[in-house]
Scaffold this motif. Structure first.
Motif, PDB file in Angstrom:
ATOM      1  N   GLY A 101      62.940  66.859 -47.279  1.00  0.00           N
ATOM      2  CA  GLY A 101      62.892  66.552 -45.948  1.00  0.00           C
ATOM      3  C   GLY A 101      61.748  66.342 -45.218  1.00  0.00           C
ATOM      4  O   GLY A 101      61.528  65.453 -44.453  1.00  0.00           O
ATOM      5  N   ALA A 102      61.119  67.435 -45.236  1.00  0.00           N
ATOM      6  CA  ALA A 102      59.814  67.619 -44.634  1.00  0.00           C
ATOM      7  C   ALA A 102      58.817  66.696 -45.031  1.00  0.00           C
ATOM      8  O   ALA A 102      57.792  66.034 -44.251  1.00  0.00           O
ATOM      9  N   LYS A 103      58.609  66.481 -46.510  1.00  0.00           N
ATOM     10  CA  LYS A 103      57.808  65.551 -46.904  1.00  0.00           C
ATOM     11  C   LYS A 103      58.244  63.994 -46.687  1.00  0.00           C
ATOM     12  O   LYS A 103      57.198  63.402 -46.578  1.00  0.00           O
ATOM     13  N   VAL A 104      59.367  63.656 -46.635  1.00  0.00           N
ATOM     14  CA  VAL A 104      59.706  62.548 -46.521  1.00  0.00           C
ATOM     15  C   VAL A 104      59.310  62.139 -44.805  1.00  0.00           C
ATOM     16  O   VAL A 104      58.686  61.122 -44.410  1.00  0.00           O
ATOM     17  N   PHE A 105      59.640  63.218 -43.779  1.00  0.00           N
ATOM     18  CA  PHE A 105      59.299  62.793 -42.512  1.00  0.00           C
ATOM     19  C   PHE A 105      57.534  62.892 -42.235  1.00  0.00           C
ATOM     20  O   PHE A 105      57.040  62.334 -41.422  1.00  0.00           O
ATOM     21  N   SER A 106      56.710  63.637 -43.087  1.00  0.00           N
ATOM     22  CA  SER A 106      55.370  63.762 -42.945  1.00  0.00           C
ATOM     23  C   SER A 106      54.789  62.462 -43.295  1.00  0.00           C
ATOM     24  O   SER A 106      54.947  61.585 -44.140  1.00  0.00           O
ATOM     25  N   GLY A 107      53.893  62.016 -42.403  1.00  0.00           N
ATOM     26  CA  GLY A 107      53.141  60.581 -42.690  1.00  0.00           C
ATOM     27  C   GLY A 107      53.925  59.476 -42.561  1.00  0.00           C
ATOM     28  O   GLY A 107      53.145  58.446 -42.705  1.00  0.00           O
ATOM     29  N   THR A 108      54.955  59.423 -41.982  1.00  0.00           N
ATOM     30  CA  THR A 108      55.651  58.266 -41.715  1.00  0.00           C
ATOM     31  C   THR A 108      55.614  57.743 -40.368  1.00  0.00           C
ATOM     32  O   THR A 108      55.402  58.585 -39.362  1.00  0.00           O
ATOM     33  N   ARG A 109      55.915  56.853 -40.043  1.00  0.00           N
ATOM     34  CA  ARG A 109      56.145  56.159 -38.507  1.00  0.00           C
ATOM     35  C   ARG A 109      57.512  55.783 -38.430  1.00  0.00           C
ATOM     36  O   ARG A 109      58.025  55.015 -39.190  1.00  0.00           O
ATOM     37  N   VAL A 151      58.590  73.948 -42.865  1.00  0.00           N
ATOM     38  CA  VAL A 151      59.705  73.652 -43.591  1.00  0.00           C
ATOM     39  C   VAL A 151      59.201  72.858 -45.005  1.00  0.00           C
ATOM     40  O   VAL A 151      59.929  73.233 -46.028  1.00  0.00           O
ATOM     41  N   THR A 152      57.991  72.531 -45.038  1.00  0.00           N
ATOM     42  CA  THR A 152      57.271  72.118 -46.454  1.00  0.00           C
ATOM     43  C   THR A 152      57.245  73.069 -47.327  1.00  0.00           C
ATOM     44  O   THR A 152      57.669  73.201 -48.561  1.00  0.00           O
ATOM     45  N   GLU A 153      56.831  74.252 -46.942  1.00  0.00           N
ATOM     46  CA  GLU A 153      56.782  75.695 -47.465  1.00  0.00           C
ATOM     47  C   GLU A 153      58.027  76.169 -47.661  1.00  0.00           C
ATOM     48  O   GLU A 153      58.322  76.584 -48.945  1.00  0.00           O
ATOM     49  N   GLU A 154      59.001  76.006 -47.119  1.00  0.00           N
ATOM     50  CA  GLU A 154      60.247  76.428 -47.097  1.00  0.00           C
ATOM     51  C   GLU A 154      60.749  75.952 -48.290  1.00  0.00           C
ATOM     52  O   GLU A 154      61.513  76.499 -48.987  1.00  0.00           O
ATOM     53  N   GLN A 155      60.856  74.630 -48.121  1.00  0.00           N
ATOM     54  CA  GLN A 155      61.668  73.680 -49.348  1.00  0.00           C
ATOM     55  C   GLN A 155      60.840  73.979 -50.656  1.00  0.00           C
ATOM     56  O   GLN A 155      61.570  73.610 -51.653  1.00  0.00           O
TER      57      GLN A 155
END
Length: 216
Positions: A101-109, A151-155
């Motif tokens: 989820g954090a990777k999806v959210f990162s870098g998106t607009r 959250v990136t690290e947690e996941q």
């Protein structure tokens, strides 16, 4: 024909299917071809709605945000500290609901402006408390980046609640690092107790913001 819009396919259906598949295959496995197969259409049909995977990720992040704010509202009279706490807790909870989820959210607009409502209220609370607009932006964006990184690290350890990746046995790690006792002792803090670690990290951040700008 690929040049015609599929009558049984709409944008919302594609996004909902993509979010559901995300929990099964993860971000790397989430391809337009995989989504098309799940929807029983040809891959070119998806290009009517999304020109590429990044465009789909932008819409997925936007839908994740819509669901997040629908589940939690910040009281209008919340202090600036409470606003940061509540908003970032809500973001973490939302991100943890999806594999990567954090990777999806990162870098998106975001594809809409729904986020402007909460953003305006949070900035207003900080400005009313004495922050300048640039200071308020730095404070809120730093909290946002903290949550995404955390959250990136947690996941990386817990892709989904109850699903732990191999290779994060704290005792085994401590045994391998026995010659470095301080480093060995960090395992319990780094790879366990994420709830406590997140809360403490947020409060450290808020205390630092207040001290930096001289605002209580």
């Amino acid at each position: 024909m690929a040049s015609q819009r599929s009558p049984k396919l709409d944008k919302k259906q594609v996004v909902e299917t993509a979010l559901r598949l995300l929990n099964e295959v993860g971000l790397d496995g989430l391809t337009l071809r995989t989504i098309a197969r799940e929807l029983d259409v040809q891959a070119p049909a998806l290009y009517w709605h999304f020109k590429n995977k990044q465009a789909l990720l932008d819409e997925m992040a936007t839908e994740m945000y819509r669901r997040m704010v629908a589940d939690a509202r910040i009281p209008a009279d919340a202090t600036w500290q409470e606003r940061i706490l509540v908003s970032q807790r809500g973001l973490r909870t939302a991100l943890l609901g999806y594999r990567d989820g954090a990777k999806v959210f990162s870098g998106t607009r975001f594809t809409g402006i729904e986020h402007a409502v909460e953003m305006e209220a949070n900035l207003r609370a900080l400005v009313d408390a004495g922050f300048s607009v640039p200071q308020a932006v730095r404070a809120t964006s730093t909290a946002f980046y903290f949550t995404l990184g955390f959250v990136t690290e947690e996941q990386g350890v817990w892709p989904l609640p109850g699903e732990r990746r191999e290779g994060y046995d704290v005792e085994e790690r401590a045994a391998r690092m026995a010659d470095f006792p301080l480093a060995a002792s960090t395992g319990a803090e780094v790879f366990q107790n994420y709830e406590e670690g997140f809360e403490e990290g947020l409060r450290l951040l808020i205390a630092g913001v207040g001290a930096r700008y001289g605002i209580k």
